[in-house]
Write a protein that holds these residues in place. Sequence first.
Motif, PDB file in Angstrom:
ATOM      1  N   ALA A   1       0.618  -1.262  -0.183  1.00 59.73           N
ATOM      2  CA  ALA A   1      -0.123  -0.144   0.167  1.00 59.73           C
ATOM      3  C   ALA A   1       0.472   1.147  -0.155  1.00 59.73           C
ATOM      4  N   ASN A   2       1.749   1.368   0.342  1.00 63.32           N
ATOM      5  CA  ASN A   2       2.692   2.357   0.762  1.00 63.32           C
ATOM      6  C   ASN A   2       3.306   2.505  -0.661  1.00 63.32           C
ATOM      7  N   ALA A   3       3.693   1.731  -2.034  1.00 63.39           N
ATOM      8  CA  ALA A   3       4.069   1.580  -3.112  1.00 63.39           C
ATOM      9  C   ALA A   3       3.614   3.243  -3.797  1.00 63.39           C
ATOM     10  N   THR A   4       3.168   3.669  -4.100  1.00 62.73           N
ATOM     11  CA  THR A   4       2.182   4.584  -4.403  1.00 62.73           C
ATOM     12  C   THR A   4       2.989   6.561  -4.167  1.00 62.73           C
ATOM     13  N   ILE A   5       3.180   6.091  -2.564  1.00 64.45           N
ATOM     14  CA  ILE A   5       3.654   7.590  -2.045  1.00 64.45           C
ATOM     15  C   ILE A   5       4.513   8.569  -1.682  1.00 64.45           C
ATOM     16  N   HIS A   6       5.707   7.916  -2.870  1.00 66.72           N
ATOM     17  CA  HIS A   6       7.028   8.577  -3.368  1.00 66.72           C
ATOM     18  C   HIS A   6       6.339   8.946  -4.556  1.00 66.72           C
ATOM     19  N   ARG A   7       5.453   7.905  -5.381  1.00 71.87           N
ATOM     20  CA  ARG A   7       4.966   9.119  -6.483  1.00 71.87           C
ATOM     21  C   ARG A   7       4.785  10.084  -6.645  1.00 71.87           C
ATOM     22  N   ALA A   8       3.794  10.026  -5.328  1.00 74.15           N
ATOM     23  CA  ALA A   8       2.923  10.682  -4.673  1.00 74.15           C
ATOM     24  C   ALA A   8       3.327  12.178  -4.673  1.00 74.15           C
ATOM     25  N   VAL A   9       4.409  12.053  -3.407  1.00 71.51           N
ATOM     26  CA  VAL A   9       4.848  13.027  -3.335  1.00 71.51           C
ATOM     27  C   VAL A   9       6.300  13.656  -4.317  1.00 71.51           C
ATOM     28  N   ALA A  10       6.894  13.236  -5.249  1.00 71.71           N
ATOM     29  CA  ALA A  10       7.890  13.355  -5.979  1.00 71.71           C
ATOM     30  C   ALA A  10       6.445  14.155  -6.797  1.00 71.71           C
ATOM     31  N   ALA A  11       5.623  14.084  -7.336  1.00 70.67           N
ATOM     32  CA  ALA A  11       4.623  14.810  -8.064  1.00 70.67           C
ATOM     33  C   ALA A  11       4.808  16.087  -7.438  1.00 70.67           C
ATOM     34  N   GLN A  12       4.776  16.298  -6.309  1.00 67.71           N
ATOM     35  CA  GLN A  12       4.944  17.956  -5.530  1.00 67.71           C
ATOM     36  C   GLN A  12       6.298  18.321  -5.287  1.00 67.71           C
TER      37      GLN A  12
ATOM     38  N   LEU B   1       1.536  21.658   4.080  1.00 69.41           N
ATOM     39  CA  LEU B   1       1.271  20.143   3.161  1.00 69.41           C
ATOM     40  C   LEU B   1      -0.074  19.744   3.614  1.00 69.41           C
ATOM     41  N   ALA B   2      -0.238  19.161   2.944  1.00 70.55           N
ATOM     42  CA  ALA B   2      -1.601  18.440   3.147  1.00 70.55           C
ATOM     43  C   ALA B   2      -1.538  17.062   1.993  1.00 70.55           C
TER      44      ALA B   2
ATOM     45  N   ASN C   1      -0.338   5.829   5.459  1.00 73.26           N
ATOM     46  CA  ASN C   1       0.155   6.377   4.073  1.00 73.26           C
ATOM     47  C   ASN C   1       0.316   8.711   3.940  1.00 73.26           C
ATOM     48  N   ALA C   2      -0.764   8.718   4.814  1.00 76.57           N
ATOM     49  CA  ALA C   2      -0.788  10.586   4.628  1.00 76.57           C
ATOM     50  C   ALA C   2       0.884  11.043   5.728  1.00 76.57           C
ATOM     51  N   ALA C   3       0.757   9.893   7.202  1.00 77.71           N
ATOM     52  CA  ALA C   3       1.831  10.106   7.220  1.00 77.71           C
ATOM     53  C   ALA C   3       3.292  10.250   6.749  1.00 77.71           C
ATOM     54  N   THR C   4       3.877   8.832   6.293  1.00 78.37           N
ATOM     55  CA  THR C   4       4.782   9.014   5.776  1.00 78.37           C
ATOM     56  C   THR C   4       4.256   9.349   4.867  1.00 78.37           C
ATOM     57  N   ALA C   5       4.232  10.278   3.696  1.00 71.36           N
ATOM     58  CA  ALA C   5       4.495  10.617   2.818  1.00 71.36           C
ATOM     59  C   ALA C   5       5.002  12.349   3.245  1.00 71.36           C
ATOM     60  N   GLN C   6       3.606  12.834   4.819  1.00 74.17           N
ATOM     61  CA  GLN C   6       4.705  14.041   5.509  1.00 74.17           C
ATOM     62  C   GLN C   6       5.903  13.866   5.589  1.00 74.17           C
ATOM     63  N   LYS C   7       6.290  12.455   6.677  1.00 73.37           N
ATOM     64  CA  LYS C   7       7.594  12.427   6.814  1.00 73.37           C
ATOM     65  C   LYS C   7       9.028  12.770   5.698  1.00 73.37           C
ATOM     66  N   ILE C   8       8.411  12.350   4.692  1.00 76.31           N
ATOM     67  CA  ILE C   8       8.889  12.685   3.317  1.00 76.31           C
ATOM     68  C   ILE C   8       9.657  13.955   3.501  1.00 76.31           C
ATOM     69  N   VAL C   9       8.557  14.905   3.164  1.00 77.23           N
ATOM     70  CA  VAL C   9       8.487  16.319   2.776  1.00 77.23           C
ATOM     71  C   VAL C   9       9.243  16.866   4.012  1.00 77.23           C
ATOM     72  N   LEU C  10       8.720  16.536   4.801  1.00 83.22           N
ATOM     73  CA  LEU C  10       8.976  17.669   6.080  1.00 83.22           C
ATOM     74  C   LEU C  10      10.984  17.720   6.499  1.00 83.22           C
TER      75      LEU C  10
END
Length: 313
Positions: A40-51, A169-170, A201-210
Amino acid sequence: MTPQFDYLIGHDVPTEQRNESTLGIDRLATGELVTRLIDANATIHRAVAAQSGQLSAAVEAALISWVAGGVIHYAGAGTSGRLAVLDAVELLPTYGVGEDRVRAHLAGGAAAMMHAVEGAEDDRAAGEELGASLAPTDVMFGVTASGRTPFVAGALSGARSRGATTILLASNPAAELAALADIAILPDTGPEVITGSTRMNAATAQKIVLNTFSTALMVRCGKTFDNLMIDVRATNEKLRARTVRMIVQASGISPEEARGNLTEAGGHIAPALVMALAGVDLAAAKAALAAFPPDPHRAGDPSGIRSALAALG
């Protein structure tokens, strides 16, 4: 449907929707369950990369604040706020940057780090008071999975009233608080594996972004030489060994020589590194570094170490 009930339903918040890929997970054996959660985490990096463009803009805005002597403020509640606290406090041992430059504000205060503080995230007035305390040169970086947390709304609104830069960041591409942000970073992490559990998922993306935001900011501010930390605070044996190893890695001198340089330089890595790379004494290293202080506008050499080395020949 009343606005309050509509908010509780969260029909327009991706993290509150059912995730089709994890339906029926309570029927799975442990091995399959763990695999499903990891997948389920597979799409998180792509979502962050898009930003990446928005994230780069946030770093550039923070640099303007930094050069002007401003403070970077994080504001959040629950998991989002705790992640912001973690990012801020880890900058001190890693880069020598404390609360005077980067500060995190968790709804409900320090007690909310370990225990839920009832109603803290709904306290818009507290956020507004916080935001209104900023200087125009400061940055307010709001972190919220839903993009609608009242405490963060208040913090952004209050900061705007002071002329401070606002960043959001949301994990909601349609975040209503984006209207209060100069820059909105909105990775679309989709429905959570456990509906509404934004610690996933949201928290994982937030950790990457921060982490990406603060690391990029520190690099641009001259807190590294190449990919080595030159302002790390060696407060224990592990970190003291790391500082010696960094000098060795960068210069090729022996650990004994590196340790001697660091001791002579009072534990400060930059002069010890210049001593090792240029083969000069401490006085010459310090003088060269003083001529080229850290500067994010110095292309290719924000720390000034390369320029100091060039000046030493």
